[in-house]
Each structure stands twice: as C-alpha cells, then as structure tokens.
Design a protein around this motif. Structure first.
Motif, PDB file in Angstrom:
ATOM      1  N   LEU A 168       0.838  -1.155   0.016  1.00  0.00           N
ATOM      2  CA  LEU A 168      -0.008  -0.232   0.057  1.00  0.00           C
ATOM      3  C   LEU A 168       1.025   1.167   0.009  1.00  0.00           C
ATOM      4  O   LEU A 168       0.807   2.154  -0.668  1.00  0.00           O
ATOM      5  CB  LEU A 168      -1.043  -0.010   1.363  1.00  0.00           C
ATOM      6  CG  LEU A 168      -2.294  -1.031   1.224  1.00  0.00           C
ATOM      7  CD1 LEU A 168      -2.801  -0.953   2.654  1.00  0.00           C
ATOM      8  CD2 LEU A 168      -3.079  -0.469   0.197  1.00  0.00           C
ATOM      9  N   ALA A 169       1.961   1.319   0.739  1.00  0.00           N
ATOM     10  CA  ALA A 169       2.829   2.482   0.846  1.00  0.00           C
ATOM     11  C   ALA A 169       3.461   2.604  -0.463  1.00  0.00           C
ATOM     12  O   ALA A 169       3.775   3.735  -0.928  1.00  0.00           O
ATOM     13  CB  ALA A 169       3.873   2.277   1.983  1.00  0.00           C
ATOM     14  N   THR A 170       3.716   1.669  -1.255  1.00  0.00           N
ATOM     15  CA  THR A 170       4.682   1.605  -2.458  1.00  0.00           C
ATOM     16  C   THR A 170       3.632   2.197  -3.512  1.00  0.00           C
ATOM     17  O   THR A 170       3.995   3.112  -4.392  1.00  0.00           O
ATOM     18  CB  THR A 170       5.012   0.313  -2.784  1.00  0.00           C
ATOM     19  OG1 THR A 170       6.064  -0.205  -2.042  1.00  0.00           O
ATOM     20  CG2 THR A 170       5.834   0.349  -4.204  1.00  0.00           C
ATOM     21  N   ALA A 171       2.508   1.627  -3.406  1.00  0.00           N
ATOM     22  CA  ALA A 171       1.368   2.070  -4.261  1.00  0.00           C
ATOM     23  C   ALA A 171       0.958   3.572  -4.335  1.00  0.00           C
ATOM     24  O   ALA A 171       1.035   4.307  -5.290  1.00  0.00           O
ATOM     25  CB  ALA A 171      -0.016   1.288  -4.201  1.00  0.00           C
ATOM     26  N   GLY A 172       1.085   4.076  -3.026  1.00  0.00           N
ATOM     27  CA  GLY A 172       1.038   5.503  -2.715  1.00  0.00           C
ATOM     28  C   GLY A 172       2.125   6.411  -3.306  1.00  0.00           C
ATOM     29  O   GLY A 172       2.050   7.383  -3.795  1.00  0.00           O
ATOM     30  N   TRP A 177      -0.691   2.317   7.233  1.00  0.00           N
ATOM     31  CA  TRP A 177      -0.360   2.450   8.767  1.00  0.00           C
ATOM     32  C   TRP A 177      -1.362   2.007   9.533  1.00  0.00           C
ATOM     33  O   TRP A 177      -0.849   0.922  10.377  1.00  0.00           O
ATOM     34  CB  TRP A 177      -0.494   4.108   9.114  1.00  0.00           C
ATOM     35  CG  TRP A 177       0.279   4.444  10.284  1.00  0.00           C
ATOM     36  CD1 TRP A 177      -0.156   4.082  11.661  1.00  0.00           C
ATOM     37  CD2 TRP A 177       1.351   4.913  10.704  1.00  0.00           C
ATOM     38  NE1 TRP A 177       0.516   4.596  12.491  1.00  0.00           N
ATOM     39  CE2 TRP A 177       1.628   5.184  12.041  1.00  0.00           C
ATOM     40  CE3 TRP A 177       2.187   5.666   9.671  1.00  0.00           C
ATOM     41  CZ2 TRP A 177       2.859   5.894  12.550  1.00  0.00           C
ATOM     42  CZ3 TRP A 177       3.356   6.555  10.077  1.00  0.00           C
ATOM     43  CH2 TRP A 177       3.620   6.751  11.574  1.00  0.00           C
ATOM     44  N   VAL A 178      -2.617   1.826   9.379  1.00  0.00           N
ATOM     45  CA  VAL A 178      -3.860   1.245   9.985  1.00  0.00           C
ATOM     46  C   VAL A 178      -3.497  -0.283   9.690  1.00  0.00           C
ATOM     47  O   VAL A 178      -3.588  -1.071  10.678  1.00  0.00           O
ATOM     48  CB  VAL A 178      -5.042   1.761   9.639  1.00  0.00           C
ATOM     49  CG1 VAL A 178      -6.103   0.790  10.147  1.00  0.00           C
ATOM     50  CG2 VAL A 178      -5.230   3.209  10.111  1.00  0.00           C
ATOM     51  N   GLN A 179      -3.067  -0.439   8.790  1.00  0.00           N
ATOM     52  CA  GLN A 179      -2.943  -2.170   8.420  1.00  0.00           C
ATOM     53  C   GLN A 179      -1.825  -2.719   9.202  1.00  0.00           C
ATOM     54  O   GLN A 179      -1.931  -4.043   9.558  1.00  0.00           O
ATOM     55  CB  GLN A 179      -2.741  -2.438   6.989  1.00  0.00           C
ATOM     56  CG  GLN A 179      -2.207  -3.739   6.164  1.00  0.00           C
ATOM     57  CD  GLN A 179      -3.139  -4.733   6.353  1.00  0.00           C
ATOM     58  OE1 GLN A 179      -4.316  -4.524   6.749  1.00  0.00           O
ATOM     59  NE2 GLN A 179      -2.452  -6.116   6.675  1.00  0.00           N
ATOM     60  N   SER A 180      -0.828  -1.886   9.294  1.00  0.00           N
ATOM     61  CA  SER A 180       0.297  -2.590  10.204  1.00  0.00           C
ATOM     62  C   SER A 180       0.073  -2.667  11.513  1.00  0.00           C
ATOM     63  O   SER A 180       0.660  -3.736  12.177  1.00  0.00           O
ATOM     64  CB  SER A 180       1.685  -1.531   9.759  1.00  0.00           C
ATOM     65  OG  SER A 180       1.463  -0.237  10.529  1.00  0.00           O
ATOM     66  N   VAL A 181      -0.607  -1.821  12.118  1.00  0.00           N
ATOM     67  CA  VAL A 181      -0.775  -1.779  13.495  1.00  0.00           C
ATOM     68  C   VAL A 181      -1.835  -3.421  13.518  1.00  0.00           C
ATOM     69  O   VAL A 181      -1.796  -3.946  14.695  1.00  0.00           O
ATOM     70  CB  VAL A 181      -1.677  -0.774  14.141  1.00  0.00           C
ATOM     71  CG1 VAL A 181      -1.829  -1.056  15.521  1.00  0.00           C
ATOM     72  CG2 VAL A 181      -0.518   0.686  14.082  1.00  0.00           C
ATOM     73  N   ALA A 182      -2.767  -3.397  12.917  1.00  0.00           N
ATOM     74  CA  ALA A 182      -3.704  -4.196  12.721  1.00  0.00           C
ATOM     75  C   ALA A 182      -3.176  -5.825  12.502  1.00  0.00           C
ATOM     76  O   ALA A 182      -3.223  -6.806  13.226  1.00  0.00           O
ATOM     77  CB  ALA A 182      -4.724  -4.321  11.537  1.00  0.00           C
ATOM     78  N   ALA A 183      -2.015  -5.678  11.808  1.00  0.00           N
ATOM     79  CA  ALA A 183      -1.174  -6.902  11.673  1.00  0.00           C
ATOM     80  C   ALA A 183      -0.393  -7.170  12.893  1.00  0.00           C
ATOM     81  O   ALA A 183      -0.214  -8.515  13.387  1.00  0.00           O
ATOM     82  CB  ALA A 183      -0.052  -6.756  10.553  1.00  0.00           C
ATOM     83  N   ALA A 216       7.956   7.224   2.959  1.00  0.00           N
ATOM     84  CA  ALA A 216       9.118   6.820   3.551  1.00  0.00           C
ATOM     85  C   ALA A 216       8.971   6.798   5.332  1.00  0.00           C
ATOM     86  O   ALA A 216       9.349   5.506   5.706  1.00  0.00           O
ATOM     87  CB  ALA A 216      10.373   7.864   3.609  1.00  0.00           C
ATOM     88  N   GLY A 217       8.035   7.358   5.574  1.00  0.00           N
ATOM     89  CA  GLY A 217       7.620   7.262   7.088  1.00  0.00           C
ATOM     90  C   GLY A 217       6.906   6.145   7.692  1.00  0.00           C
ATOM     91  O   GLY A 217       6.996   5.516   8.556  1.00  0.00           O
ATOM     92  N   THR A 218       6.035   5.961   6.943  1.00  0.00           N
ATOM     93  CA  THR A 218       5.263   4.760   6.793  1.00  0.00           C
ATOM     94  C   THR A 218       5.852   3.355   6.442  1.00  0.00           C
ATOM     95  O   THR A 218       5.786   2.541   7.210  1.00  0.00           O
ATOM     96  CB  THR A 218       3.976   4.793   5.667  1.00  0.00           C
ATOM     97  OG1 THR A 218       3.261   6.092   5.751  1.00  0.00           O
ATOM     98  CG2 THR A 218       2.903   3.726   5.702  1.00  0.00           C
ATOM     99  N   THR A 219       6.772   3.265   5.665  1.00  0.00           N
ATOM    100  CA  THR A 219       7.400   2.149   5.358  1.00  0.00           C
ATOM    101  C   THR A 219       8.334   1.968   6.562  1.00  0.00           C
ATOM    102  O   THR A 219       8.625   0.668   7.238  1.00  0.00           O
ATOM    103  CB  THR A 219       8.444   2.190   4.211  1.00  0.00           C
ATOM    104  OG1 THR A 219       7.431   2.398   2.916  1.00  0.00           O
ATOM    105  CG2 THR A 219       9.339   1.051   4.109  1.00  0.00           C
ATOM    106  N   GLN A 220       8.892   3.082   7.306  1.00  0.00           N
ATOM    107  CA  GLN A 220       9.820   2.753   8.251  1.00  0.00           C
ATOM    108  C   GLN A 220       9.032   2.331   9.833  1.00  0.00           C
ATOM    109  O   GLN A 220       9.553   1.321  10.384  1.00  0.00           O
ATOM    110  CB  GLN A 220      10.587   4.080   8.614  1.00  0.00           C
ATOM    111  CG  GLN A 220      11.494   4.087   9.794  1.00  0.00           C
ATOM    112  CD  GLN A 220      11.919   5.426  10.328  1.00  0.00           C
ATOM    113  OE1 GLN A 220      11.553   6.488  10.010  1.00  0.00           O
ATOM    114  NE2 GLN A 220      13.474   5.584  10.282  1.00  0.00           N
TER     115      GLN A 220
END
Length: 334
Positions: A134-138, A159-165, A305-309
């Motif tokens: 998703l971050a890459t698509a963005g 971001w929401v997906q990563s916390v859900a994961a 970048a921040g989201t991927t980090q």
C-alpha cells in the motif's frame, strides 16, 4: 555513532545494502571510495561515500532476513552474519535475481501441527508486506500526480494495516503457545497460564468427554477475540499467558540493541514509547480523521518513507519479542 560508522568503519570493498525511499526495491552495491565531505552537495547530504551500484531493483523479499535484523532507529548498520554476507555477494554476482521460494501454506485449523509455531509470524510478515505494498502504491501515485483523491490516505491505510497486523499476530502467537502448553502437561507453565479462566460450560464438556482440554481452551480463546493487543501494556499482558514477563520490554530492547550494532542501545521505555506513538497515530487516523491539531481543515502530514519505516519497526519489534519468547523464561531475580 552513525557518522563514525559511515566515515571510519565502512571500508572500500564493503557491500552496501540501501533501502530506497522512492521504490519498494532495494539497491546493492560496493563501496569504491573513501569518506568525503563535499561542499558541492546541498546541506544535510554532504557526508559521502562513492558506491558502484550493481543492482537497484532487488525485491525486498530477496533480502528479508537482512532487513528483518535492521534497526529502524539507526541509519548505518553492519550485517555480520556470514551467511548473509555470502548471499549479498551472490546478488552482486548473479546475472538474474534469484526466484523466491513459495512459502508453504500451513493449515490454520491444526494449531498443534508440525509448523504451528511458525504460522503466526509467517502471517505477520504477509500482512506487513501487504501494508508495504500500500505504501509503495502511494509512492507511485504521488509520482503520477493523481488528483482524483488524496494519495496520502493510501499511506494512512498502510499505517492502520500494519498496527492491525501486530494486533493479529499477538493474538495468534498467544493462542498457538497456549494450545501447545495445554497439550503438553510436562511443560513448565507461567503464572499467567495457570490463572487463565475457562467457562464452566467448557469445563463440563471436558469432564463429559465431548471436548478435549485443547479444544475447550481453543474455544475460550476464540470467544475472547474482542481483546485488543496494540498498547504495549496489553501486549505484555497477553504474552504473560505463555511466558514469564518480568522485565519483558527491557529484554525486547536488549535484543534490538544487540541487533543495532555500533553501540546504539535502546531501553524498554524507548521501545514502549515508540510503539505507543505508532498506535496513537493509528487511532488518530481511524477515529479522528488524522486531523492536524494546528489546522483543523488539514490532516497531519504523512509520507511513504515514514510509513515504510513504521512497518519495518513493527516487524523488528515483533521479531525481538519472538526471540525473547523462544529464549525461555528469565532466571529468578533477572
């Protein structure tokens, strides 16, 4: 410490693995020059090393083990594992990027199967990879200057997906370990496990022989699926069911510090604070439109970048937790 490592510890001939902010792929090359401070470059990027880039399109999954060990709070990190260095040498020399092995598809209905212990973390990585996509698509949409919708919302979704994961992984990890403990009476049980409550209805079914204890426990855990494991205190509490959690976050921080290299260290408070910030941002996105407190007509800034980090950090913390869980309980007084 990061500048010292960049200037003095990197040597000509060293392999360099570079995470690119504008691409989901990573670059691999070799250092070919000494440290330079270049006044001809813009302020902020004047510390330089010359690198011959052999590949700039290596899929992240090809170097998954190396990236998993990479602390997101550091800039320069030395990979010391012999097998990792050999694999990177192979990537430099290979004429084509090696094909990725397809992961086995475990049966989630068999929690005590041969690969049960690896299922939760495998699922976590898959879910985090989806967040990265998703971050890459963005990032790609940003480059295309798409104006039909707000591209930054794609980063928020990631971001929401990563916390859900993370939440889902903790639940799966606790369930798998609880079932393993109850299925093997000879194993030592932590205090949290022995004080876990099962409904009287399920106890009666076990006594009547219509359910095994493993099945009853599994049913009870499924009925508690509403529990949320995002806050560091709740994560610690959840793992208290399967592990002695004395000094839990300090032990996780110690693992992260050992992986960071170059003397960079983290405390349990550092890790908890960072996880809380990530989760709080998730709540702002999900419940408050990610509103900018300084301008109610705008959303808070966010980028790829921040989201991927953030996604990488979640994976690193989860891997450190897993190492703590697999290392056994601490000695008394430790």
């Amino acid at each position: 410490m990061q500048l010292v490592a960049f200037r003095s510890k990197m040597s000509v001939g060293d392999i360099v693995l570079f995470l690119r902010r504008t691409s989901p792929d990573v670059a691999v090359g070799r250092v070919i020059g000494p440290y330079e401070y270049r006044m001809d470059l813009p302020s902020g990027i004047r510390h330089a090393r010359s690198v011959a880039w052999a590949r700039t399109n290596v899929p992240r999954a090809s170097v998954e083990r190396e990236l998993l060990a990479l602390p997101s709070l550091t800039t320069v990190y030395r990979i010391n594992q012999v097998e990792s260095v050999a694999r990177l040498e192979g990537l430099l020399e290979a004429k084509a990027i090696p094909a990725l092995d397809s992961p086995a598809k475990p049966d989630p209905a068999d929690p005590l199967g041969q690969d049960a212990d690896s299922i939760p973390f495998t699922n976590l990585r898959r879910n985090l990879d989806y967040a990265r996509s998703l971050a890459t698509a963005g990032q790609h949409l940003d480059q295309l200057k798409v104006g039909a919708f707000e591209v930054s919302d794609v980063y928020r979704a990631a971001w929401v997906q990563s916390v859900a994961a993370l939440d889902h992984w903790v639940r799966q990890e606790v369930r798998a370990r609880m079932l393993r403990l109850v299925a093997q009476p000879e194993l030592q049980k932590p205090k949290g496990f022995t004080s876990f409550n099962i409904s009287l209805g399920l106890v009666e079914q076990v006594q009547a022989g219509t359910r095994t204890l493993v099945e009853a426990l599994d049913q009870q855990l499924r009925e508690q699926g509403h529990l949320v494991y995002q806050n560091p205190d709740k994560i610690r509490e959840g793992f208290g069911l399967v592990h002695d959690i004395k000094g839990f976050w300090e032990r996780v921080a110690r693992v992260l510090s050992e992986q960071s290299g170059d003397g960079v260290s983290f405390t349990g408070k550092d890790v908890q604070d960072q996880v809380r910030l990530i989760v709080q941002r998730r709540h702002k996105i999900a419940h408050e439109y990610d509103e900018d407190p300084d301008d109610v007509n705008q959303k808070r800034p966010i980028d790829g970048a921040g989201t991927t980090q953030t996604i990488d950090y979640i994976e690193q913390v989860a891997a450190a937790i897993l190492e703590v869980l697999n290392s056994g309980n601490p000695e008394p007084g430790k």
